[in-house]
Design a protein around this motif. Sequence first.
Motif, mmCIF file in Angstrom:
data_model
loop_
_atom_site.group_PDB
_atom_site.id
_atom_site.type_symbol
_atom_site.label_atom_id
_atom_site.label_comp_id
_atom_site.label_asym_id
_atom_site.label_seq_id
_atom_site.Cartn_x
_atom_site.Cartn_y
_atom_site.Cartn_z
ATOM 1 N N UNK A 47 1.019 -1.238 -0.065
ATOM 2 C CA UNK A 47 0.078 0.045 -0.173
ATOM 3 C C UNK A 47 1.028 1.290 -0.063
ATOM 4 N N UNK A 219 6.905 10.115 -6.844
ATOM 5 C CA UNK A 219 5.366 10.143 -7.105
ATOM 6 C C UNK A 219 5.093 11.123 -5.902
ATOM 7 N N UNK A 221 2.671 12.808 -5.112
ATOM 8 C CA UNK A 221 1.284 12.656 -4.451
ATOM 9 C C UNK A 221 1.276 11.549 -3.472
ATOM 10 N N UNK A 222 2.087 10.393 -3.939
ATOM 11 C CA UNK A 222 2.143 9.330 -2.855
ATOM 12 C C UNK A 222 3.020 9.736 -1.773
ATOM 13 N N UNK A 224 3.281 12.736 -0.303
ATOM 14 C CA UNK A 224 2.221 13.419 0.581
ATOM 15 C C UNK A 224 1.330 12.347 1.334
ATOM 16 N N UNK A 225 0.834 11.307 0.515
ATOM 17 C CA UNK A 225 -0.040 10.337 1.144
ATOM 18 C C UNK A 225 0.871 9.596 2.423
ATOM 19 N N UNK A 226 2.068 9.416 2.218
ATOM 20 C CA UNK A 226 2.456 8.518 3.047
ATOM 21 C C UNK A 226 2.843 9.436 4.341
ATOM 22 N N UNK A 228 1.260 12.119 5.495
ATOM 23 C CA UNK A 228 0.010 12.425 6.294
ATOM 24 C C UNK A 228 -0.574 10.836 7.203
ATOM 25 N N UNK A 229 -0.284 9.901 6.293
ATOM 26 C CA UNK A 229 -0.793 8.798 7.156
ATOM 27 C C UNK A 229 0.194 8.187 8.043
ATOM 28 N N UNK A 232 -0.159 10.367 11.316
ATOM 29 C CA UNK A 232 -1.077 9.664 12.259
ATOM 30 C C UNK A 232 -0.673 8.506 13.011
ATOM 31 N N UNK A 233 -0.049 7.628 12.339
ATOM 32 C CA UNK A 233 0.325 6.472 13.197
ATOM 33 C C UNK A 233 1.468 6.680 14.161
ATOM 34 N N UNK A 270 -4.559 19.437 11.886
ATOM 35 C CA UNK A 270 -3.709 19.909 10.676
ATOM 36 C C UNK A 270 -2.525 19.687 10.588
ATOM 37 N N UNK A 271 -2.136 19.229 9.490
ATOM 38 C CA UNK A 271 -0.486 19.049 9.379
ATOM 39 C C UNK A 271 0.169 19.779 8.191
ATOM 40 N N UNK A 272 0.849 20.867 8.256
ATOM 41 C CA UNK A 272 1.515 21.354 7.295
ATOM 42 C C UNK A 272 2.784 20.606 6.913
ATOM 43 N N UNK A 273 2.989 20.124 5.599
ATOM 44 C CA UNK A 273 4.119 19.650 5.085
ATOM 45 C C UNK A 273 5.007 20.175 4.241
#
Lengths: 344, 168
Positions: A47, A219, A221-222, A224-226, A228-229, A232-233, A270-273
């Motif tokens: 994933x 990539x 967008x991916x 960013x996706x990682x 953000x997720x 959280x973890x 909120x998370x600014x990256x």
Amino acid sequence: MARHRGRGMAAINYPIGMNLGGDPSQALVHSNPEGKFTVTLSAIDLGQGMKQVTRQIAAETLGVPIADVYVDTADSDTGPHDMGSFASRGTHRVGNAVAAAAKEARGVMMEAAAEELEVNAADLDTDGRGNIHVKGAPSRAISVKDVAVAAQFRQGKTIAGRGIFLIPLSEVNPETGEMSPVSCYAHACLVADLEVDDETGEVTVLKMTSAYELGRAINPKMVEQQLVGGAWMGMSHALFETPEPYYPDTAHGPRDFNEYVMPGPGDICPHDIAVLERPAPDGPFGGKGPGEMCANPVLPAVANAIFNAVGVRVDSLPITPEKVLRAIKAQGGARPQGAPGGRR
Amino acid sequence: MAKTPVQFRLNGSDKAVFVDGGENLLNVLRRGVGDMSAKYGCGQGTCGVCTVLVDGEPQLACLTLAETCAGRSVDTALGLSDGPNLHPLQTAFMEHFAAQCGFCTSGMLMAAKALLDRNASPTREEVAEAISGNICRCTGYEPIINAIMDAAAKRGGGSNREQGHARV
Ligand code: FES
Ligand code: FES
């Protein structure tokens, strides 16, 4: 009784991959007679996007459209050997192996095209849209498909390539204990803003602000996706999750999702990256990859922010309300550490 | 053990199955009629990956007795798309990168569909509430909430649409 604001920071150097006996990844690339390519791997996509990233790397190296590349991670019994998908090694190790295999396959493809066009392979280039042409003379061209047909049915060639990327075992110097287990580090810095309730011990993360340096974002967008997720973890590990019992008897440990506590969709902040791209010299197209690093800095940043808020150092994870309350009690009350620069 | 014949509608088509006494709907979907879109996670009602709609209401298939579905309509993620045309929620999940491993995705989609079917323009809080019974290990929920807000907005609702949290 009051809620205290705190801010904490953490910076990390994160080694990509591991080295406990050498760290190899292999890849195989081959074309079918239609000029479509298959990349065969044993590393798997959990994933995190390894299939997409290796597909991009293969297409870019071969010089063919991404739609013409398929990544097959079906079977580690029959696929080429790989150490696996862990230690944030996918983009770097597997990506490098794929780039090497695609480069070898591209060489065969260009030789086959040269034979068809009756030119020197060194004078040929790909257009990234499925054609191969003579440099400076785009009309002298042949499609990758026609090259694949010719290779298969006339020339008797396999358009294929093998790739391996190996970080060899790093021996420990017995005199000094030194070793160089990794060749490549990613970096990050994260600031956590939170609130501690000195009556309940509860910690609420209000905002995260981070910067990640992870080589080229192959990539974006991916990535960013990682990030953000993963954050959280990290927050979940810092404040909630534990397989250990809350009390001495292991029978009181969590057995299911009713008891294994994690923050839900109502607990996110909120998370600014900011992503900084400094291509790694030994990475595929400069990529290192985020991987596990996206969770790591959150934990020390949260611990530091709790200290900033109420003056207690909790040195075991997760930092549960119970631990916060006990520590506040032990020091005789909350002791806010104040904010440099007069933030409050 | 005696089996009971049960007829229900699955994504609009009639199904007839024999079920064991006490058998749950998830088992009937996955083993009985081969709809693998609802996942088996915890099997005890705590993770949400088995969420399906029964007569339009979100239900945890692992805790739903199959016999109680007799004569009712069951909708799963398999029925969301119309041939090659994805459901607006599926498109939004794709565009917002709201799936990584994808294990939670079908349950999230069905929980979101149940919400949007009864509330066309939910607030972020209402979206978070609607998926609060669904665990996601990968995404941090933010992209999923953004996707559901976006699907609502594109369907014509979404007057409460707000900016997402994360900015890169
Ligand atoms: S499998 Fe039904 S809630 Fe987890
Ligand atoms: S995408 Fe992996 S659990 Fe949600």
